[in-house]
Design an enzyme around this catalytic site. Structure first.
Site, PDB file in Angstrom:
ATOM      1  N   ASP A  27       1.169   5.069  -0.262  1.00 50.25           N
ATOM      2  CA  ASP A  27       0.490   6.360  -0.209  1.00 50.25           C
ATOM      3  C   ASP A  27       1.170   7.371  -1.122  1.00 50.25           C
ATOM      4  OD1 ASP A  27      -1.599   5.979   1.788  1.00 50.25           O
ATOM      5  OD2 ASP A  27       0.064   5.598   3.164  1.00 50.25           O
ATOM      6  N   HIS A  63       0.864  -1.188   0.000  1.00 52.18           N
ATOM      7  CA  HIS A  63       0.000   0.000   0.000  1.00 52.18           C
ATOM      8  C   HIS A  63       0.894   1.230   0.000  1.00 52.18           C
ATOM      9  CE1 HIS A  63      -3.261   2.717   0.690  1.00 52.18           C
ATOM     10  NE2 HIS A  63      -2.688   3.185   1.775  1.00 52.18           N
ATOM     11  N   ASP A 102      -7.627   1.596   2.144  1.00 58.77           N
ATOM     12  CA  ASP A 102      -7.282   2.475   3.263  1.00 58.77           C
ATOM     13  C   ASP A 102      -8.222   3.655   3.523  1.00 58.77           C
ATOM     14  OD1 ASP A 102      -5.743   3.182   5.467  1.00 58.77           O
ATOM     15  OD2 ASP A 102      -4.331   4.387   4.317  1.00 58.77           O
ATOM     16  N   HIS A 109      -5.838   9.873  -0.496  1.00 59.03           N
ATOM     17  CA  HIS A 109      -6.562   9.873   0.781  1.00 59.03           C
ATOM     18  C   HIS A 109      -5.754  10.438   1.951  1.00 59.03           C
ATOM     19  CE1 HIS A 109      -4.794   5.774   0.372  1.00 59.03           C
ATOM     20  NE2 HIS A 109      -4.514   5.930   1.644  1.00 59.03           N
TER      21      HIS A 109
HETATM   22 ZN   LIG Z   1      -3.067   5.006   2.750  1.00 56.02          ZN
END
Ligand SMILES: [Zn+2]
Ligand SMILES: *[C@@H]1O[C@H](CO)[C@@H](O)[C@H](O)[C@H]1NC(C)=O
Ligand SMILES: *[C@@H]1O[C@H](CO)[C@@H](O)[C@H](O)[C@H]1NC(C)=O
Ligand SMILES: *[C@@H]1O[C@H](CO)[C@@H](O)[C@H](O)[C@H]1NC(C)=O
Length: 976
Positions: free
Chosen positions: A59, A57, A181, A427
């Site tokens: 970001d 994951h 997420d 996000h």
């Molecule tokens: Zn995230």
């Protein structure tokens, strides 16, 4: 190995019909690649199949900036380097064809891809073609769902998916949406994903009470019917909730960042642990409906040294499956979300239907993730205005032709801004949950993007107007700063309107003179007024003492020009009154004020003869510091947790001043040195403007503050209120209530907050009060007749969700704390016709006219007015996208902007003729696409691939839009 795999070539179609998923199989496919559903490992029908999904994951900015994450810079903040992850994963995938990996964020993949040699690119293409490396989601980022606007989400998805399609073809097209997420899930996101052609949607976070109930009833899979207007199955999407967020089961994390024991499988060695690992693995429980379960084997920025993961996963699969010989009915396999989804579809089960959304999200009784709906209000506004600027940049690139990109003002582009906006949808970007230096980086990217767009816009307007005079952009008009208008005796204003219908718009310019002559494009003089300007926020910037106000009227998708010349200098007109007025009104609205308090006291619509009592004031919640009996949770960037349900009033009374001119009437209210407001009614407006200014929020008392404004009315709301989903469809909310489970309310304020992206309203049988916002904010209706909106937050503690910084914004100009200014637009209507007012109103706030300025006189041959449209589009139709696609084609999205139940007049199908749209373009051919423009519409229905794009000369150029429908077209065009 490959030989063991089933290479059965099947074309898989997923039709979602009335809650039942059917799954026709067995048609012959013509192509030879085995990606997508065809490349899945076989499963065993009589066993529990455990789908291991290796994933990372990543970001697109959070604790580090997007580029710091990509390169692995600043590992002192967080150890994370995406380039190494991709290097390492590709390397490890090549070592064993059984292995699988999914990749999600195209912003990172794109950076990495460009740095690879062509032989490495070939290798990666092969991995993609064989389904060993699979893209899921595939947008530029994994967007936030609570604070984004659908327009920017569609754009960022289009950008990522376009890159994947152009680089990898059909095998690069993600089959599932993957939002593991984001902190709560918006219904509009599910609707968009369905229309983008995804077969399913997976996520990790939902309310803990909702999760418990779903586990009990085995409803962690569902069919989300994500629109109340689109005909099913257009907005139906299979949705799966992941068992453990997006993390591996406890004890099975083999990343370099984890401490779990590796599998030690040499029986000669002392610490042989295979039996133990297998035993522990078989003991993992999961409550799902089918004999398939998914395990996310990875987490944040994992797989930088992918060998650690894969070496242990290979062994895990080997040793667990070896137990099948002993009668254990468990089959472990490398898999992907789409392979897991395929198996779920094959079971042909019926899933529970869901119509509401997944907000708000709480992970415990006092931990509601409703603070980020408002966190970083200045960044949220900047993101929204940047979207408006980008849409205009895109439109002018099309309308102005090639000269826009390379013209008298140099080389401009829309790409920089597109990327900056795409990154800002992440996000931890517009959500406000990033570290301060990362927030600064997002803002810097947007500013840089806008610089590139300004060159393009200047070139385009030069081409369209025939004037190459320099154009000045004034981005600080909201705080009365614009060096040109402040100092110039004569200037002209170009007003570009991005909407496909004409607009009337009030313009306010900082000036130093006291009287001006303003004339329109025909030389006709228009009413204008000069009044005092406000100076608190601009501080040392600018010197104008006054503001010039006039109404402009701009043509659809085009511009008009006003010229302004100074008539007189001297003291400003004495239009200011210091007593509190009892009322201000125009021909549509009347607002009254309480003479004792200076607060609003009523609002009337003079046309419909409606009046409501309306009191509005400002309050702050005392943010919990974590020293609390029930829980130690403080308020922070994500979490809203007031330590009392009763907010403090900032002041019971407001000091007021009023300015009354024919163009605009204002009552200026001062509540405290850090809270003020202008209540403003323009002569031609059907909405009342509340321009609030909040900050610097004082923290000398060591109390964190969450500032709200609250509207208390005589409307009988019976606990109901309404908020929009990502700026589109409106959802009904009810205080202390969730549609899908029996809520045990534990936070009476924070647990009743919902995202407001563009509007919220309260209503009863007679009256509807709608509030249109200029950015995403959080809000709720705690008491009957009341609506509150959180405007600003300043906090002293971190809320322990990872960002590790208190949300305490300051900047160079505002060292004592950010001052934030924004607007709420109020309209009062009959409920049956309210949408006819708030839909266009909200649209004018989202896509607002762009003003550009030229000093002195314009050349007499300058074309002062232009419209890119042959005629305005009907009121129900919104031109959502007009953007250059490649040399001779443009992307067009037309949207029906009313819900099916919203309006007698406007909730009807409308028809538009594509060939008769534009004035500067000949439309030579058209081809319809899915919403994200990465698949031809007719292929989307069949779920097949590989037919070349065809621009057809359709038998009819007319396209019909039904309520809430967005249709996406690629137009082949020639410049006229
Ligand atoms: Zn995230
Ligand atoms: C799938 O389920 C539907 C409805 O329950 C049923 O009509 C259909 O025959 C089933 N198809 C298969 C292949 O089992
Ligand atoms: C602006 O106007 C004020 C008041 O009339 C005057 O004192 C000031 O010099 C002016 N400033 C400039 C830069 O013209
Ligand atoms: C997808 O990309 C291919 C080239 O890889 C291109 O031919 C095709 O037109 C693209 N599809 C869409 C819908 O743009």
């Amino acid at each position: 190995n490959m030989a063991a795999m089933s290479l059965q070539l099947t074309v898989v179609s997923l039709f979602l019909l009335g809650g039942v998923l059917t799954f026709p199989l067995g048609q012959e496919a013509e192509h030879t690649s085995t990606c997508g559903y065809e490349s899945c490992h076989p499963t065993k029908p009589d066993m529990l199949n455990v789908h291991l999904v290796p994933h990372t994951h990543d970001d697109v900015g959070w604790l580090k900036t997007v580029d710091q994450y990509f390169y692995g810079d600043r590992n002192d903040i967080q150890h994370a380097g995406v380039q190494y992850i991709l290097d390492s994963v590709v390397d490890q995938l090549l070592k064993n064809p059984d292995r699988r990996f999914i990749y999600v964020e195209t912003a990172f993949f794109y950076r990495w891809w460009r740095q690879q040699s062509s032989s490495m690119q070939q290798t990666v293409k092969q991995l993609v073609n064989e389904g060993r490396l699979e893209f899921v989601n595939g947008g530029w980022c994994m967007s936030d769902e609570a604070t984004t606007h659908y327009s920017a989400v569609i754009d960022q998805m289009t950008m990522g998916l376009r890159f994947l399609n152009e680089t990898f073809g059909p095998c690069g097209r993600p089959r599932v949406a993957w939002h593991i997420d984001p902190f709560g899930h918006a219904r509009e996101h599910a609707s968009m994903f369905a229309q983008m052609g995804y077969d399913g949607f997976f996520f990790g976070r939902l309310d803990y009470q909702d999760r418990a109930r779903r586990m009990m009833y085995r409803e962690q899979e569902l069919l989300w019917r994500a629109s109340d207007s689109l005909t099913p199955p257009m907005a139906d999407l299979f949705t799966g909730i992941l068992p453990n967020g997006y993390n591996p089961p406890e004890g099975f994390c083999w990343d370099q960042s984890c401490d779990d024991a590796p599998i030690r499988d040499d029986p000669d060695l002392e610490d042989y642990n295979v039996d133990d690992v297998v035993k522990r693995f078989l003991a993992i429980s999961a409550v799902y409906k089918t004999n398939h379960i998914i395990m996310t084997m990875g987490s944040d920025f994992q797989y930088e040294n992918a060998n650690l993961w894969y070496k242990n996963l290979d062994k895990l699969i080997h040793y667990v499956n070896a137990q099948q010989a002993n009668g254990i009915k468990v089959n472990v396999l490398y898999s992907t979300p789409s392979c897991y989804l395929q198996e779920l579809h094959r079971t042909n089960l019926t899933w529970a239907l869901k119509n509401d959304d997944f907000f708000p999200y709480a992970d415990d009784a006092h931990d509601f993730w409703t603070g980020y709906f408002t966190s970083r209000p200045a960044l949220k506004r900047y993101e929204r205005i940047s979207n408006s600027n980008l849409q205009m940049c895109n439109q002018l690139e099309v309308l102005g032709g090639p000269v826009s990109r390379r013209g008298p003002f140099g080389v401009g582009d829309s790409k920089t801004m597109k990327e900056a906006m795409a990154v800002a949808q992440h996000h931890d970007a517009v959500s406000g949950t990033e570290k301060q230096h990362v927030a600064n980086d997002y803002a810097r990217r947007l500013a840089n993007g806008w610089q590139h767009c300004q060159v393009l816009v200047s070139n385009s307007l030069a081409g369209l107007s025939g004037s190459t005079a320099e154009r000045i952009y004034c981005d600080n008009l909201n705080i009365s700063v614009c060096p040109l208008t402040e100092s110039s005796k004569k200037f002209s204003v170009n007003v570009y309107n991005p909407l496909a219908r004409p607009v009337t718009w009030p313009v306010r310019l900082p000036v130093n003179g006291t009287a001006y002559v303003v004339s329109d494009a025909n030389g006709k003089s228009v009413d204008s007024q000069v009044s005092f300007s406000t100076r608190e926020v601009r501080r040392s910037r600018g010197f104008a003492v006054n503001e010039l106000v006039f109404q402009v009227q701009a043509p659809p998708l085009g511009y008009t020009t006003y010229s302004v010349s100074l008539l007189q200098n001297g003291p400003p007109p004495a239009s200011t009154q210091h007593h509190t007025p009892t009322a201000i009104k125009n021909k549509f609205l009347q607002v009254t004020f309480d003479p004792d308090t200076g607060l609003l006291s009523s609002l009337s619509n003079l046309e419909t003869k409606q009046t409501i009592k309306l009191t509005q004031n400002f309050y702050w919640y005392n943010a919990s510091d974590g020293n609390n009996v029930e829980s130690i949770q403080p308020s922070g960037a994500y979490i809203f947790r007031p330590n009392s349900s009763t907010p403090f009033v900032i002041s019971k009374t407001a000091k007021t001043e009023s300015i009354q001119t024919p163009a605009v009437q204002e009552v200026r209210q001062w509540f405290s040195p850090w809270v003020s407001q202008v209540v403003r009614l323009y002569a031609d407006s059907r909405a009342l403007e509340l321009e609030w200014t909040v900050g610097p929020v004082p923290i000398d008392d060591d109390l964190g503050k969450e500032v709200i404004t609250r509207l208390d009315t005589s409307i009988q709301t019976a606990q109901y209120f309404y908020t929009d989903s990502n700026g589109r469809e409106v959802l009904q909310r009810k205080t202390d209530f969730r549609p899908t489970w029996n809520l045990k309310q534990s936070e009476p304020i924070a647990g009743n907050y919902y995202p407001i992206n563009s509007r919220a309203f309260i209503k009863d049988d007679d009256d509807q009060l709608t509030v249109v916002t200029d950015r995403s904010q959080g809000g709720g209706s705690i008491n009957n007749g009341s609506l509150e909106i959180m405007l600003h937050r300043r906090l002293l503690y971190d809320d322990v969700r990872g960002v590790a910084e208190p949300l305490n914004e300051t900047s160079g100009i505002f060292p004592k704390g950010l001052v934030v200014r924004g607007r709420l637009l109020l309209s009062l209507d009959r409920p049956a016709s309210a949408a006819d007012a708030h839909r266009p109103l909200a649209q004018e706030v989202v896509l607002q006219p762009l003003l550009t300025f030229t000093g002195g006189d314009l050349h007499p041959n300058t074309r002062l007015e232009f419209s890119g449209l042959q005629a305005a589009l009907p009121p129900a139709v919104h031109l959502l996208t007009l953007s250059q696609w490649d040399k001779d084609s443009v992307l067009l999205r037309l949207e029906h902007q009313f819900q099916s139940w919203e309006s007698k007049v406007n909730s009807q199908p409308v028809t538009v003729n594509l060939q008769k749209l534009f004035t500067t373009l000949d439309v030579l051919g058209v081809s319809e696409l899915n919403l994200s423009a990465n698949q031809w519409k007719d292929e989307m229905k069949r779920f097949t691939c590989n037919s070349p794009p065809t621009f057809e000369d359709p038998s009819t150029w007319e396209v019909t839009l039904r309520p809430m429908e967005i249709r996406t077209f690629l137009l082949k065009v020639g410049l006229r």
